[in-house]
Motif scaffolding. Structure first.
Motif, mmCIF file in Angstrom:
data_model
loop_
_atom_site.group_PDB
_atom_site.id
_atom_site.type_symbol
_atom_site.label_atom_id
_atom_site.label_comp_id
_atom_site.label_asym_id
_atom_site.label_seq_id
_atom_site.Cartn_x
_atom_site.Cartn_y
_atom_site.Cartn_z
ATOM 1 N N MET A 181 0.823 -1.219 0.000
ATOM 2 C CA MET A 181 0.000 0.000 0.000
ATOM 3 C C MET A 181 0.850 1.259 0.000
ATOM 4 N N MET A 182 2.081 1.133 0.489
ATOM 5 C CA MET A 182 3.010 2.275 0.499
ATOM 6 C C MET A 182 3.159 2.881 -0.898
ATOM 7 N N PHE A 183 3.052 2.000 -1.890
ATOM 8 C CA PHE A 183 3.389 2.439 -3.251
ATOM 9 C C PHE A 183 2.153 2.726 -4.106
ATOM 10 N N SER A 184 0.989 2.677 -3.509
ATOM 11 C CA SER A 184 -0.201 2.871 -4.339
ATOM 12 C C SER A 184 -1.293 3.640 -3.613
ATOM 13 N N THR A 185 -0.925 4.730 -2.932
ATOM 14 C CA THR A 185 -1.924 5.517 -2.217
ATOM 15 C C THR A 185 -2.853 6.226 -3.207
ATOM 16 N N PRO A 186 -4.165 5.991 -3.117
ATOM 17 C CA PRO A 186 -5.080 6.721 -4.000
ATOM 18 C C PRO A 186 -5.026 8.224 -3.683
ATOM 19 N N SER A 187 -5.214 9.066 -4.712
ATOM 20 C CA SER A 187 -5.108 10.513 -4.493
ATOM 21 C C SER A 187 -6.280 10.988 -3.641
ATOM 22 N N GLY A 188 -6.017 12.030 -2.846
ATOM 23 C CA GLY A 188 -7.069 12.652 -2.061
ATOM 24 C C GLY A 188 -7.442 11.891 -0.804
ATOM 25 N N MET A 189 -6.666 10.908 -0.421
ATOM 26 C CA MET A 189 -7.010 10.135 0.768
ATOM 27 C C MET A 189 -6.319 10.733 1.993
ATOM 28 N N SER A 190 -7.055 10.826 3.119
ATOM 29 C CA SER A 190 -6.448 11.399 4.320
ATOM 30 C C SER A 190 -5.504 10.381 4.957
ATOM 31 N N ALA A 191 -4.620 10.904 5.824
ATOM 32 C CA ALA A 191 -3.649 10.026 6.486
ATOM 33 C C ALA A 191 -4.353 8.993 7.364
ATOM 34 N N PHE A 192 -5.406 9.435 8.077
ATOM 35 C CA PHE A 192 -6.113 8.524 8.977
ATOM 36 C C PHE A 192 -6.807 7.404 8.190
ATOM 37 N N THR A 193 -7.429 7.801 7.075
ATOM 38 C CA THR A 193 -8.125 6.776 6.286
ATOM 39 C C THR A 193 -7.126 5.792 5.687
ATOM 40 N N ALA A 194 -5.980 6.301 5.244
ATOM 41 C CA ALA A 194 -4.956 5.402 4.689
ATOM 42 C C ALA A 194 -4.459 4.427 5.763
ATOM 43 N N ALA A 195 -4.188 4.961 6.969
ATOM 44 C CA ALA A 195 -3.730 4.084 8.062
ATOM 45 C C ALA A 195 -4.826 3.079 8.430
ATOM 46 N N ALA A 196 -6.090 3.556 8.429
ATOM 47 C CA ALA A 196 -7.203 2.660 8.756
ATOM 48 C C ALA A 196 -7.330 1.555 7.714
ATOM 49 N N ALA B 297 1.473 8.067 7.043
ATOM 50 C CA ALA B 297 2.414 9.184 6.828
ATOM 51 C C ALA B 297 2.665 9.393 5.342
ATOM 52 N N VAL B 298 2.774 8.291 4.601
ATOM 53 C CA VAL B 298 3.011 8.422 3.150
ATOM 54 C C VAL B 298 1.811 9.074 2.477
ATOM 55 N N ALA B 299 0.614 8.741 2.971
ATOM 56 C CA ALA B 299 -0.597 9.268 2.335
ATOM 57 C C ALA B 299 -0.889 10.699 2.744
ATOM 58 N N ALA B 300 -0.288 11.171 3.867
ATOM 59 C CA ALA B 300 -0.599 12.516 4.360
ATOM 60 C C ALA B 300 -0.283 13.552 3.290
ATOM 61 N N PRO B 301 -1.228 14.453 2.970
ATOM 62 C CA PRO B 301 -0.961 15.455 1.938
ATOM 63 C C PRO B 301 0.141 16.409 2.384
ATOM 64 N N THR B 302 1.068 16.699 1.483
ATOM 65 C CA THR B 302 2.159 17.636 1.807
ATOM 66 C C THR B 302 1.635 19.056 1.717
ATOM 67 N N ALA B 303 2.388 20.025 2.277
ATOM 68 C CA ALA B 303 1.962 21.440 2.268
ATOM 69 C C ALA B 303 1.832 21.924 0.829
ATOM 70 N N PRO B 304 0.774 22.724 0.525
ATOM 71 C CA PRO B 304 0.601 23.174 -0.859
ATOM 72 C C PRO B 304 1.745 24.096 -1.282
ATOM 73 N N PRO B 305 2.146 24.077 -2.551
ATOM 74 C CA PRO B 305 3.243 24.940 -3.011
ATOM 75 C C PRO B 305 2.832 26.411 -2.917
ATOM 76 N N PRO B 306 3.782 27.332 -2.682
ATOM 77 C CA PRO B 306 3.433 28.759 -2.596
ATOM 78 C C PRO B 306 2.887 29.254 -3.937
ATOM 79 N N PRO B 307 1.926 30.222 -3.894
ATOM 80 C CA PRO B 307 1.346 30.704 -5.153
ATOM 81 C C PRO B 307 2.401 31.352 -6.036
ATOM 82 N N ALA B 308 2.309 31.110 -7.320
ATOM 83 C CA ALA B 308 3.303 31.669 -8.255
ATOM 84 C C ALA B 308 3.117 33.182 -8.365
ATOM 85 N N ALA B 309 4.224 33.855 -8.561
ATOM 86 C CA ALA B 309 4.168 35.313 -8.726
ATOM 87 C C ALA B 309 3.437 35.639 -10.027
ATOM 88 N N PRO B 310 2.646 36.762 -10.043
ATOM 89 C CA PRO B 310 1.929 37.101 -11.281
ATOM 90 C C PRO B 310 2.893 37.332 -12.444
#
Lengths: 445, 64
Positions: free
Chosen positions: A39-54, B25-38
């Motif tokens: 699962m490390m290598f195939s996380t669906p986009s838009g999934m929260s960390a908690f849901t992925a761990a669950a 942790a791998v699935a946690a979304p990373t911080a969004p990139p800063p907005p590009a300058a106009p």
């Protein structure tokens, strides 16, 4: 040429067994944890960390609980590496891990998005959620009936039926739920692995409940059922159209009425006879329940199926001497050892410490006296009820009976769980290395 | 009693918890990139843009 003591006790050396156990542990880890690792290598986009761990915990729970169906399947390569009794103990211990994974899976999903609580409304919920609820309820019922079987007054046979049905609902329902949810299992390798794991688990059940009784178990005729002093029964079998099933002292087998090969009524008993008489094995049992009390007597003259041998004691250095610490009907594997040595007409020094409630409940008393005259055998009786004569099995008793040289002898322990615990503590405090000690607690199945 | 099997179960539990945490942790979304300058019109003029699209690009950058 007659086998020697070493031959009879089996040729498996410690290193060989350890390596095979290690290999099986790796296979288990790959099957139970591998899919979740992918699962490390195939996380669906838009999934929260908690849901992925669950999701990972759910897949781990499914893997561990699915493999639970395989551990007690009495499959030769596994049982010869670990022993059936140890596999049953692992089955019990790992059930806790699988249950925890599933419960955390549910809790994390609900905590991450409380609107999911609506999925618990069974009749309006989608099929995937209904399956999850069914599987979780089956898991709770499985745990309750296993932990509180006696309090719930479930018979052993009744509990086995409930256990089998609930186990199948849990694993099939859980796998169907995971596949319907999709997420990581929507397509690809993970989906195929999950289906493969489910198929493997079901194959384990089919093998144990259908394959073994129909194709592997050997038939024996019940030649005699004899009442013995001490309030026990001896069941004498005769091989039916074959040369018998080779076994080693300390092993056991399940007996089942051949007229109901697919039934769940069967019980494990230790071989009590000499390993050199594989065509006429005997089992001595204390009548305590329906099967041992009435069913066994009713089998006289009928055909039974023998599923075994299972378990096994593999002494490291039997030539140095053997110590048998037994209580009550735990004498049966010790009798198998002594009768085997008697048939061989040569024996290392053997010390038998035999705990019993009172002199009247000693089983095989007369035969033990005869064996003590023919073999280098010392029998030490520990009467349990007489407070004046009572002596506990502890390190000081072993020191008195065995002397300092007794620390390097192979020890076989067999008795009630409480006795087995006391004997293990005694041998440890006396200084016997753990790998010299083999313990069988009665009633493990 | 049966310490070995209990240890195996504890090890399996811990391994599973660590694995699940790692996957979270791998699935946690990373911080969004800063907005590009106009982008200014001059930048676009300097850019290697040629042909008929140039005027439209300048209009877009200027909000036209």
């Amino acid at each position: 040429m007659r086998p020697t003591v070493g031959d009879v006790f089996g040729g498996l050396r410690r290193m060989t067994r350890t390596r095979r156990q290690l290999a099986w542990a790796v296979v288990y880890a790959v099957l139970a944890f591998g899919p979740a690792g992918l699962m490390m290598f195939s996380t669906p986009s838009g999934m929260s960390a908690f849901t992925a761990a669950a999701d990972a915990l759910g897949l781990l729970g499914l893997g561990v609980l699915g493999l639970q169906l395989l551990l007690p399947a009495r499959w030769g390569p596994l049982t010869s590496s670990f022993g059936t009794d140890r596999l049953v103990r692992l089955h019990r211990s790992l059930a806790g891990a699988g249950t925890l994974f599933v419960l955390l899976h549910v809790v994390l999903l609900m905590a991450d998005d409380p609107t999911r609580l609506r999925l618990l409304e069974f009749w309006s919920a989608p099929a995937r959620a209904r399956l999850a609820v069914l599987a979780t309820l089956a898991l709770v019922a499985l745990s309750a009936t296993s932990l509180f079987r006696t309090r719930l007054r479930l018979s052993y046979e009744g509990w086995r039926r409930v256990h089998l049905v609930l186990g199948l609902v849990l694993v099939v329902g859980g796998a169907a739920h995971a596949l319907l949810v999709g997420h990581y299992l929507a397509a690809g390798l993970l989906r195929e692995l999950t289906i493969g794991l489910l198929a493997l688990s079901l194959a384990g059940v089919l093998f144990l409940r259908v394959g073994r009784p129909l194709f592997f178990n050997r038939g024996f005729i019940v030649d005699a059922v004899t009442d013995e002093p001490g309030g026990v029964l001896t069941v004498q079998l005769r091989a039916d159209g074959h040369a018998g099933v080779p076994f080693a002292p300390g092993q056991f087998a399940w007996l089942k009425d051949a007229g109901q090969p697919l039934g769940l009524v069967e019980h494990p008993f230790s071989f009590a006879s000499s390993a050199h008489r594989a065509d006429r094995p005997t089992f001595t049992v204390r009548p305590v329940g329906d099967f041992t009390g009435t069913t066994l007597r009713g089998l006289l003259g009928r055909r039974v199926l023998l599923d075994g041998p299972h378990g096994g004691w593999h002494p490291k250095h039997p030539e140095r001497g053997i110590v048998l610490l037994v209580a009550g009907i735990g004498i049966t594997p010790a009798m198998s050892v002594l009768r085997t040595l008697d048939d061989e007409r040569r024996s290392p020094p053997v010390t038998l410490v035999y705990a019993s409630r009172d002199p009247e409940s000693v089983v095989f008393a007369a035969e033990l006296e005869g064996l003590a005259e023919r073999l280098p055998l010392r029998v030490v009786h520990l009467p349990g009820r007489d407070e004046h004569q009572r002596r506990r099995l502890d390190a000081s008793l072993l020191r008195d009976v065995l002397g300092p040289g007794g620390r390097r002898r192979d020890v076989l322990i067999c008795g009630s769980p409480a006795f087995t615990t006391s004997a293990l503590i005694a041998t440890e405090q006396f200084g016997v290395p753990g790998h010299y000690v083999h313990a069988e607690a009665l009633g493990f199945a | 009693m049966h310490v070995h099997e209990t240890r195996v179960a504890i090890a399996a539990t811990l391994a599973g918890l660590v694995l699940a945490t790692g996957i979270g942790a791998v699935a946690a979304p990373t911080a969004p990139p800063p907005p590009a300058a106009p982008v200014t019109a001059s930048q676009l003029v300097d850019a290697p843009v040629s042909g008929l699209g140039l005027n439209q690009a300048i209009d877009a950058a200027d909000g036209g």
